[in-house]
Design a protein around this motif. Structure first.
Motif, PDB file in Angstrom:
ATOM      1  N   LYS A  76       0.835  -1.207   0.000  1.00  0.00           N
ATOM      2  CA  LYS A  76       0.000   0.000   0.000  1.00  0.00           C
ATOM      3  C   LYS A  76       0.867   1.253   0.000  1.00  0.00           C
ATOM      4  N   LEU A  95      -6.772   2.051   4.525  1.00  0.00           N
ATOM      5  CA  LEU A  95      -7.206   1.957   3.135  1.00  0.00           C
ATOM      6  C   LEU A  95      -7.641   0.524   2.853  1.00  0.00           C
ATOM      7  N   ARG A  96      -8.942   0.341   2.692  1.00  0.00           N
ATOM      8  CA  ARG A  96      -9.485  -1.005   2.504  1.00  0.00           C
ATOM      9  C   ARG A  96      -9.535  -1.425   1.034  1.00  0.00           C
ATOM     10  N   GLN A  97      -9.674  -0.447   0.145  1.00  0.00           N
ATOM     11  CA  GLN A  97      -9.780  -0.770  -1.279  1.00  0.00           C
ATOM     12  C   GLN A  97      -8.699  -0.011  -2.045  1.00  0.00           C
ATOM     13  N   PRO A  98      -7.528  -0.616  -2.203  1.00  0.00           N
ATOM     14  CA  PRO A  98      -6.408   0.065  -2.859  1.00  0.00           C
ATOM     15  C   PRO A  98      -6.727   0.595  -4.257  1.00  0.00           C
ATOM     16  N   GLU A  99      -7.692   0.002  -4.929  1.00  0.00           N
ATOM     17  CA  GLU A  99      -8.042   0.485  -6.270  1.00  0.00           C
ATOM     18  C   GLU A  99      -8.657   1.888  -6.227  1.00  0.00           C
ATOM     19  N   TYR A 100      -9.060   2.343  -5.049  1.00  0.00           N
ATOM     20  CA  TYR A 100      -9.627   3.677  -4.890  1.00  0.00           C
ATOM     21  C   TYR A 100      -8.665   4.655  -4.207  1.00  0.00           C
ATOM     22  N   ILE A 101      -7.379   4.385  -4.284  1.00  0.00           N
ATOM     23  CA  ILE A 101      -6.406   5.225  -3.575  1.00  0.00           C
ATOM     24  C   ILE A 101      -6.426   6.677  -4.062  1.00  0.00           C
ATOM     25  N   THR A 138      -9.022   8.342  -5.266  1.00  0.00           N
ATOM     26  CA  THR A 138     -10.224   8.941  -4.688  1.00  0.00           C
ATOM     27  C   THR A 138     -10.000   9.249  -3.213  1.00  0.00           C
ATOM     28  N   TRP A 139      -9.348   8.350  -2.512  1.00  0.00           N
ATOM     29  CA  TRP A 139      -9.054   8.519  -1.089  1.00  0.00           C
ATOM     30  C   TRP A 139      -8.157   9.734  -0.870  1.00  0.00           C
TER      31      TRP A 139
END
Length: 79
Positions: free
Chosen positions: A6, A53-59, A61-62
């Protein structure tokens, strides 16, 4: 994805989207130095909270959400 993976993803994403984060911050705070500070605060907060961060594909957006929140906090603090 483990914490180290991550962190690597975060580093790559920050490098790719640093200018975008600055534009977002500047559009809200309207001052160059404040916008630069917001971007730095965003990166520091993201590194410190990377485990959440639970959904790395949305980093991306985060990161944007952190940047917007920091920008709003700074703008409201100056009013």
């Amino acid at each position: 994805m483990n914490r180290e993976e991550k962190k690597e993803l975060l580093e790559k994403t920050v490098l790719e989207h640093q200018a975008m984060l600055y534009r977002i911050a500047f559009s809200i705070v309207k001052e160059e130095q404040s916008a630069l500070d917001v971007v730095q605060e965003t990166i520091v907060k993201a590194y410190s909270q990377i485990g959440q961060l639970r959904q790395p594909e949305y980093i991306r957006t985060w990161l944007v959400r952190i940047c917007i929140n920091r920008s709003e906090e700074r703008r409201v603090g100056k009013e």
